[in-house]
Design a protein around this motif. Structure first.
Motif, PDB file in Angstrom:
ATOM      1  N   PRO A  67       0.821  -1.212   0.000  1.00 52.43           N
ATOM      2  CA  PRO A  67       0.000   0.000   0.000  1.00 52.43           C
ATOM      3  C   PRO A  67       0.858   1.267   0.000  1.00 52.43           C
ATOM      4  O   PRO A  67       2.013   1.260   0.457  1.00 52.43           O
ATOM      5  N   ALA A  68       0.272   2.350  -0.521  1.00 55.25           N
ATOM      6  CA  ALA A  68       0.974   3.640  -0.553  1.00 55.25           C
ATOM      7  C   ALA A  68      -0.056   4.761  -0.521  1.00 55.25           C
ATOM      8  O   ALA A  68      -1.193   4.597  -0.968  1.00 55.25           O
ATOM      9  N   SER A  69       0.373   5.906  -0.012  1.00 53.43           N
ATOM     10  CA  SER A  69      -0.504   7.076  -0.004  1.00 53.43           C
ATOM     11  C   SER A  69      -0.591   7.652  -1.410  1.00 53.43           C
ATOM     12  O   SER A  69       0.300   7.434  -2.248  1.00 53.43           O
ATOM     13  N   THR A 117      -9.206   2.375  -1.921  1.00 52.11           N
ATOM     14  CA  THR A 117      -8.622   3.465  -1.143  1.00 52.11           C
ATOM     15  C   THR A 117      -9.296   3.524   0.225  1.00 52.11           C
ATOM     16  O   THR A 117     -10.467   3.157   0.375  1.00 52.11           O
ATOM     17  N   THR A 140      -4.900   6.210   1.510  1.00 61.55           N
ATOM     18  CA  THR A 140      -3.987   5.136   1.150  1.00 61.55           C
ATOM     19  C   THR A 140      -4.631   4.227   0.119  1.00 61.55           C
ATOM     20  O   THR A 140      -5.817   3.909   0.215  1.00 61.55           O
ATOM     21  N   THR A 162      -4.542   0.524  -1.949  1.00 62.36           N
ATOM     22  CA  THR A 162      -4.144  -0.872  -1.832  1.00 62.36           C
ATOM     23  C   THR A 162      -4.566  -1.598  -3.102  1.00 62.36           C
ATOM     24  O   THR A 162      -5.658  -1.364  -3.617  1.00 62.36           O
TER      25      THR A 162
END
Length: 109
Positions: free
Chosen positions: A29-31, A61, A69, A71
């Motif tokens: 995951p990332a912002s 999100t 975030t 995914t």
């Protein structure tokens, strides 16, 4: 899977930015800010890519405070893999029949 859903899954992959986002999310995951950073485009433009990916089922999100975030959703990948697997099986059968034809013709000559 319904054809229109599969169409959306593949349509989302037509853009290199979206493919790069999916590739990055494959590592975890990332912002949205983190995902947007390498592209040098305005955040509102980048958010359009996020919305396309989310609508197609590629990502999910979630929001915690002020951070959204993303995914990766494996179900879209499974849908694409399933369709590609069906196509591969069809073409494998065709090439096997062609090989049989060529092999039998060369031994009959």
């Amino acid at each position: 899977m319904e054809h229109y859903l599969l169409d959306n899954v593949f349509q989302a992959l037509t853009d290199p930015t979206r493919r790069a986002v999916i590739g990055r999310l494959g590592r975890g995951p990332a912002s949205i800010t983190e995902l947007a950073e390498p592209f040098g485009i305005a955040l509102p433009s980048f958010l359009k890519h996020i919305h396309v990916l989310e609508a197609a089922g590629w990502i999910r999100t979630s929001k915690a405070g002020r951070v959204r975030t993303c995914t990766l959703e494996r179900s879209a990948l499974a849908a694409a893999e399933g369709w590609l697997g069906q196509q591969r099986a069809i073409w494998d059968a065709r090439t096997d029949r062609l090989e049989d034809l060529v092999t039998h013709e060369s031994t009959d000559a």
